[in-house]
Design an enzyme around this catalytic site. Structure first.
Site, PDB file in Angstrom:
ATOM      1  N   LYS A  11      71.393  27.524  27.718  1.00 56.96           N
ATOM      2  CA  LYS A  11      71.317  28.496  28.806  1.00 56.96           C
ATOM      3  C   LYS A  11      70.276  28.060  29.837  1.00 56.96           C
ATOM      4  O   LYS A  11      70.399  28.365  31.028  1.00 56.96           O
ATOM      5  CB  LYS A  11      71.016  29.895  28.257  1.00 56.96           C
ATOM      6  CG  LYS A  11      69.700  30.046  27.495  1.00 56.96           C
ATOM      7  CD  LYS A  11      68.563  30.515  28.362  1.00 56.96           C
ATOM      8  CE  LYS A  11      67.276  30.656  27.574  1.00 56.96           C
ATOM      9  NZ  LYS A  11      66.146  31.133  28.395  1.00 56.96           N
ATOM     10  N   ASN A  52      63.554  28.435  34.784  1.00 58.28           N
ATOM     11  CA  ASN A  52      64.563  27.390  34.955  1.00 58.28           C
ATOM     12  C   ASN A  52      65.389  27.616  36.222  1.00 58.28           C
ATOM     13  O   ASN A  52      65.678  26.671  36.955  1.00 58.28           O
ATOM     14  CB  ASN A  52      65.468  27.333  33.724  1.00 58.28           C
ATOM     15  CG  ASN A  52      64.723  26.830  32.501  1.00 58.28           C
ATOM     16  OD1 ASN A  52      64.502  25.637  32.347  1.00 58.28           O
ATOM     17  ND2 ASN A  52      64.305  27.745  31.629  1.00 58.28           N
ATOM     18  N   GLY A 110      51.016  31.490  25.719  1.00 58.29           N
ATOM     19  CA  GLY A 110      51.724  31.619  26.990  1.00 58.29           C
ATOM     20  C   GLY A 110      52.343  32.989  27.161  1.00 58.29           C
ATOM     21  O   GLY A 110      52.041  33.929  26.406  1.00 58.29           O
ATOM     22  N   SER A 111      53.228  33.107  28.141  1.00 53.56           N
ATOM     23  CA  SER A 111      53.781  34.420  28.472  1.00 53.56           C
ATOM     24  C   SER A 111      54.609  34.999  27.329  1.00 53.56           C
ATOM     25  O   SER A 111      54.472  36.188  26.995  1.00 53.56           O
ATOM     26  CB  SER A 111      54.625  34.326  29.746  1.00 53.56           C
ATOM     27  OG  SER A 111      55.696  33.412  29.588  1.00 53.56           O
ATOM     28  N   PHE A 112      55.455  34.188  26.700  1.00 54.48           N
ATOM     29  CA  PHE A 112      56.319  34.736  25.659  1.00 54.48           C
ATOM     30  C   PHE A 112      55.547  35.008  24.378  1.00 54.48           C
ATOM     31  O   PHE A 112      55.797  36.006  23.691  1.00 54.48           O
ATOM     32  CB  PHE A 112      57.506  33.807  25.393  1.00 54.48           C
ATOM     33  CG  PHE A 112      58.707  34.543  24.860  1.00 54.48           C
ATOM     34  CD1 PHE A 112      59.314  35.538  25.606  1.00 54.48           C
ATOM     35  CD2 PHE A 112      59.230  34.252  23.613  1.00 54.48           C
ATOM     36  CE1 PHE A 112      60.420  36.234  25.117  1.00 54.48           C
ATOM     37  CE2 PHE A 112      60.331  34.937  23.112  1.00 54.48           C
ATOM     38  CZ  PHE A 112      60.923  35.936  23.872  1.00 54.48           C
TER      39      PHE A 112
END
Length: 351
Positions: free
Chosen positions: A205, A270, A25-27
């Site tokens: 968070k 999020n 994925g992106s991360f």
């Protein structure tokens, strides 16, 4: 200090390393890029054959950052054996809710002495735990692990923007080794042994980012947003303390740093969920349209259950969980929050 760090990290650091990255994925792609810039050989493990072929033939991830050309140091494979053969580190970038099954399915393939650096942020709904407990539970053994967290949007990592994060490990040696692995002139890594504090900050968070998005979606102002973030810090610190974290950890990069990024930043998945909820869209419609996971959606109800287990009344976490579960609307939640009884800002000051 530098000589002490070099000596302490000698158990793990071996110069240029082969690193397996779990998750395409992106991360995962962004961290693979950060590590490849440091000269490491990266093997991304993916179940998608088209992604593997695109990375190996064209140096492109067709799903994430498709306009970016990836380093020739980045390779991809569908074979866990190929990714792990000779690997000296594993970077785990799989969403928390999928991580138990993912790791359990490879527990016989993962060498017991190869450290896992987890970048997954959240609270697993099924077993009500963070990654530091999930990893040994999935593997059926204690395993050397570190946890990387902090304000770090994937796109800005791809763009080589200056960034700082925290690496947490109960092993100081491993913490220093991970610091050495990632550190560069654009990517600073601080270390801590407070794994609980780093994981709580990284998970919660996402819950507050949904709340921040709701503030924006409802058309409320900066006063409201600032109130939310400040009280969110308070709630985060209370739950972290109940779990045994150090208070100063939540004041650092993995706590308030990551919280500010996700609440104010336009790239937060999020927060995007929260904006759309605040504008009246159904959660199901939002989730059906998203290409990647917004961890806060699963984390909010799990965090509420954890609060109740520790007899903590944390109203913002509760409000987000109730919105996710369809018990109240976003506007009803804010009316309730603003109608709570007046109180001291820091009740502990009374004693």
């Amino acid at each position: 200090l530098d000589s002490q760090m070099t000596s302490a990290a000698a158990t793990y650091a071996r110069g240029v390393c082969k690193i397996a990255v779990f998750g395409g994925g992106s991360f995962g792609t962004a961290l693979a890029t950060v590590l490849a810039r440091n000269g490491h050989q990266i093997w991304m493990l993916s179940r998608r054959q088209e992604l593997v072929e695109s990375i190996n033939k064209h140096h492109k991830n067709p799903s994430q950052f498709s306009s970016y050309t990836l380093s020739e140091n980045i390779h991809a494979t569908c074979s866990s054996a190929e990714a792990l053969q000779g690997a000296q580190y594993i970077v785990h970038a799989v969403p928390v809710q999928q991580s138990f099954e993912y790791l359990a399915g490879m527990k016989d393939d993962i060498p017991p002495d190869v450290p896992i650096v987890s970048t997954s942020k959240g609270l697993h709904v099924g077993i009500m735990t963070y990654m530091s407990n999930l990893i040994p539970a999935a593997l059926g053994r204690d395993h050397p692990s570190a946890f990387l967290s902090g304000p770090s949007f994937a796109k800005e990592l791809m763009d080589n923007m200056p960034t700082a994060v925290t690496a947490a490990s109960e092993s100081r040696d491993l913490g220093y080794a991970v610091q050495s692995l990632f550190q560069s002139h654009t990517f600073r890594v601080y270390t801590t042994m407070d794994v609980v504090g780093v994981e709580v900050g990284g998970a919660l968070k996402n819950v507050f980012a949904i709340a921040a998005g709701i503030v924006e979606g409802l058309g409320l102002g900066i006063n409201t947003m600032t109130m939310l973030i400040t009280r969110g810090c308070s709630e985060m610190s209370k739950l972290a303390a109940a779990l045994g974290a150090q208070p100063h950890t939540l004041a650092g990069l993995s706590g308030i740093g990551d919280l500010m990024l996700t609440c104010f930043g336009a790239l937060s998945r999020n927060k995007s969920v929260g904006i759309r909820l605040g504008q009246g869209e159904s959660l199901q419609s939002i989730m059906d349209s998203m290409a990647e996971v917004a961890e806060g959606v699963a984390t909010a109800p799990a965090a509420l259950a954890l609060c109740e287990k520790h007899n903590l009344d944390l109203p913002i976490i509760k409000a987000v969980a109730y919105i996710i579960e369809g018990k109240i609307t976003p506007r009803e939640a804010w009316h309730h929050l603003m109608s709570l009884p007046a109180m001291d800002e820091h009740p502990a000051d009374l004693y």
